[in-house]
Motif scaffolding. Structure first.
Motif, PDB file in Angstrom:
ATOM      1  N   PRO A  13     -45.941 -16.054-119.061  1.00  0.00           N
ATOM      2  CA  PRO A  13     -46.006 -16.334-117.629  1.00  0.00           C
ATOM      3  C   PRO A  13     -45.221 -17.568-117.183  1.00  0.00           C
ATOM      4  CG  PRO A  13     -47.985 -17.127-118.704  1.00  0.00           C
ATOM      5  CD  PRO A  13     -47.138 -16.476-119.774  1.00  0.00           C
ATOM      6  N   THR A  14     -44.332 -18.060-118.008  1.00  0.00           N
ATOM      7  CA  THR A  14     -43.594 -19.298-117.743  1.00  0.00           C
ATOM      8  C   THR A  14     -42.949 -19.298-116.363  1.00  0.00           C
ATOM      9  OG1 THR A  14     -43.151 -19.513-120.083  1.00  0.00           O
ATOM     10  CG2 THR A  14     -41.777 -20.809-118.613  1.00  0.00           C
ATOM     11  N   ARG A  15     -43.167 -20.391-115.641  1.00  0.00           N
ATOM     12  CA  ARG A  15     -42.596 -20.543-114.296  1.00  0.00           C
ATOM     13  C   ARG A  15     -41.304 -21.354-114.300  1.00  0.00           C
ATOM     14  NH1 ARG A  15     -48.292 -21.974-111.707  1.00  0.00           N
ATOM     15  NH2 ARG A  15     -48.025 -23.698-113.116  1.00  0.00           N
ATOM     16  N   HIS A  19     -42.688 -13.314-116.585  1.00  0.00           N
ATOM     17  CA  HIS A  19     -42.454 -13.752-115.214  1.00  0.00           C
ATOM     18  C   HIS A  19     -40.980 -13.528-114.895  1.00  0.00           C
ATOM     19  CE1 HIS A  19     -41.921 -16.892-112.013  1.00  0.00           C
ATOM     20  NE2 HIS A  19     -42.921 -16.167-111.552  1.00  0.00           N
ATOM     21  N   ARG A  20     -40.709 -12.935-113.753  1.00  0.00           N
ATOM     22  CA  ARG A  20     -39.341 -12.597-113.353  1.00  0.00           C
ATOM     23  C   ARG A  20     -38.625 -13.856-112.880  1.00  0.00           C
ATOM     24  NH1 ARG A  20     -40.313  -9.152-109.313  1.00  0.00           N
ATOM     25  NH2 ARG A  20     -40.933  -7.567-110.793  1.00  0.00           N
ATOM     26  N   SER A  68     -43.488 -10.943-110.395  1.00  0.00           N
ATOM     27  CA  SER A  68     -43.320 -12.163-109.610  1.00  0.00           C
ATOM     28  C   SER A  68     -44.625 -12.634-108.992  1.00  0.00           C
ATOM     29  CB  SER A  68     -42.297 -11.955-108.485  1.00  0.00           C
ATOM     30  OG  SER A  68     -41.011 -11.796-109.015  1.00  0.00           O
ATOM     31  N   THR A  69     -45.530 -11.715-108.714  1.00  0.00           N
ATOM     32  CA  THR A  69     -46.781 -12.050-108.034  1.00  0.00           C
ATOM     33  C   THR A  69     -47.969 -11.691-108.927  1.00  0.00           C
ATOM     34  OG1 THR A  69     -47.041  -9.858-107.039  1.00  0.00           O
ATOM     35  CG2 THR A  69     -45.705 -11.483-105.809  1.00  0.00           C
ATOM     36  N   ALA A  70     -49.135 -12.203-108.558  1.00  0.00           N
ATOM     37  CA  ALA A  70     -50.356 -11.870-109.299  1.00  0.00           C
ATOM     38  C   ALA A  70     -50.603 -10.365-109.266  1.00  0.00           C
ATOM     39  CB  ALA A  70     -51.544 -12.633-108.721  1.00  0.00           C
ATOM     40  N   GLY A  71     -50.338  -9.735-108.141  1.00  0.00           N
ATOM     41  CA  GLY A  71     -50.520  -8.293-108.041  1.00  0.00           C
ATOM     42  C   GLY A  71     -49.593  -7.528-108.970  1.00  0.00           C
ATOM     43  N   GLU A  72     -48.351  -7.988-109.079  1.00  0.00           N
ATOM     44  CA  GLU A  72     -47.404  -7.346-109.993  1.00  0.00           C
ATOM     45  C   GLU A  72     -47.796  -7.573-111.451  1.00  0.00           C
ATOM     46  OE1 GLU A  72     -43.570  -8.875-108.913  1.00  0.00           O
ATOM     47  OE2 GLU A  72     -43.395  -7.537-107.175  1.00  0.00           O
ATOM     48  N   LEU A  73     -48.338  -8.742-111.768  1.00  0.00           N
ATOM     49  CA  LEU A  73     -48.835  -8.998-113.116  1.00  0.00           C
ATOM     50  C   LEU A  73     -49.973  -8.042-113.429  1.00  0.00           C
ATOM     51  CD1 LEU A  73     -49.144 -10.510-115.800  1.00  0.00           C
ATOM     52  CD2 LEU A  73     -50.434 -12.273-114.552  1.00  0.00           C
ATOM     53  N   ALA A  83     -36.387 -13.126-117.410  1.00  0.00           N
ATOM     54  CA  ALA A  83     -36.039 -11.934-116.645  1.00  0.00           C
ATOM     55  C   ALA A  83     -34.749 -11.307-117.163  1.00  0.00           C
ATOM     56  CB  ALA A  83     -35.912 -12.281-115.162  1.00  0.00           C
ATOM     57  N   GLU A  84     -33.770 -12.140-117.474  1.00  0.00           N
ATOM     58  CA  GLU A  84     -32.493 -11.630-117.970  1.00  0.00           C
ATOM     59  C   GLU A  84     -32.669 -10.893-119.299  1.00  0.00           C
ATOM     60  OE1 GLU A  84     -29.821 -14.950-118.157  1.00  0.00           O
ATOM     61  OE2 GLU A  84     -30.081 -15.386-116.022  1.00  0.00           O
ATOM     62  N   LEU A  85     -33.440 -11.475-120.214  1.00  0.00           N
ATOM     63  CA  LEU A  85     -33.653 -10.840-121.508  1.00  0.00           C
ATOM     64  C   LEU A  85     -34.499  -9.579-121.378  1.00  0.00           C
ATOM     65  CD1 LEU A  85     -34.128 -13.999-123.713  1.00  0.00           C
ATOM     66  CD2 LEU A  85     -32.172 -12.443-123.685  1.00  0.00           C
ATOM     67  N   ALA A  86     -35.457  -9.583-120.454  1.00  0.00           N
ATOM     68  CA  ALA A  86     -36.269  -8.384-120.213  1.00  0.00           C
ATOM     69  C   ALA A  86     -35.367  -7.244-119.746  1.00  0.00           C
ATOM     70  CB  ALA A  86     -37.351  -8.679-119.185  1.00  0.00           C
TER      71      ALA A  86
END
Length: 172
Positions: free
Chosen positions: A83-85, A107-108, A126-131, A113-116
Motif C-alpha cells: 500500500p506504499t504511498r 497502490h497505483r 487508488s482508493t479504499a473502495g478500489e482496494l 504501478a509501472e511494474l504492475a
C-alpha cells in the motif's frame, strides 16, 4: 500454497513506516473479516499499528522475518499487498512475490504501478473502495490469483533475473 480449508491470507512484508500506509491496510481488513492479514515487518510505526489492530481478529503481526520462514509466507499467500504511498525506485518486495509466482495488490503510484502494468501480475488501486474490490476479487477468485501469479513469475523470468539484468547491462 494455501491450505484448502484455511481462509485465504494476504501478506504485507516491509518496514512499518508512515509512507507504507499499513494503517489503511488494517482498516481494509476490518471490512474483510473473512480473510486474514499477515504483517511481516518492523519499524517506527510498529507500536501504533499494533494498537490500531489490537481488536482486529483477522490480523497478525509476525515481526521481522527472513529466509525460509518468509519464503513460506510468500508461497502461501493469496497475494502480497503493497500500500506504499511514496516513491520506490524498484520495490524488492514486489520482486520477491513475483519470484515465487504470487500476485500483488499495489497502490497505483510510481514504480509499483509501472511494474504492475508491465508484469500483468498485480491489481492496482487508488482508493479504499478500489482496494476493497481488488481484495474481494482475489479472495473470491483463486483462479484469478493463479493467473496473475503465473504472469508475475513469467515477467520475473523474462525481465528481472540476475542473468537477464546482466545481459541487458552489458548490452548497453
Amino acid at each position: 500454497n494455501e491450505a484448502p480449508d484455511a481462509p485465504p491470507y494476504f501478506l504485507y512484508v516491509e518496514h512499518l513506516e508512515p509512507i507504507k500506509s499499513v494503517d489503511g491496510l488494517i482498516e481494509a481488513f476490518r471490512r474483510r473479516p473473512t480473510e486474514r492479514l499477515l504483517i511481516a515487518g518492523s519499524g517506527s510505526e510498529e507500536r501504533a499499528l499494533r494498537r490500531l489492530a489490537a481488536d482486529l481478529p483477522n490480523g497478525e503481526f509476525l515481526g521481522w522475518m527472513e529466509g525460509e520462514a518468509l519464503d513460506g509466507l510468500y508461497r502461501g499467500a493469496r497475494a502480497v499487498v503493497l500500500p506504499t504511498r511514496g516513491h520506490e525506485s524498484f520495490p524488492v518486495v514486489l520482486l520477491e512475490a513475483f519470484v515465487r509466482g504470487r500476485p500483488a495488490v499495489v497502490h497505483r503510484f510510481g514504480a509499483l504501478a509501472e511494474l504492475a502494468e508491465e508484469s500483468g501480475g498485480a491489481l492496482t488501486y487508488s482508493t479504499a473502495g478500489e482496494l476493497d474490490a481488488a481484495l474481494a476479487r482475489l479472495a473470491g477468485e483463486p483462479e484469478l490469483a493463479a493467473r496473475l501469479g503465473a504472469a508475475a513469475r513469467a515477467a520475473y523470468l523474462e525481465r528481472w533475473t540476475p542473468a537477464e539484468h546482466l545481459r541487458r547491462y552489458f548490452g548497453l
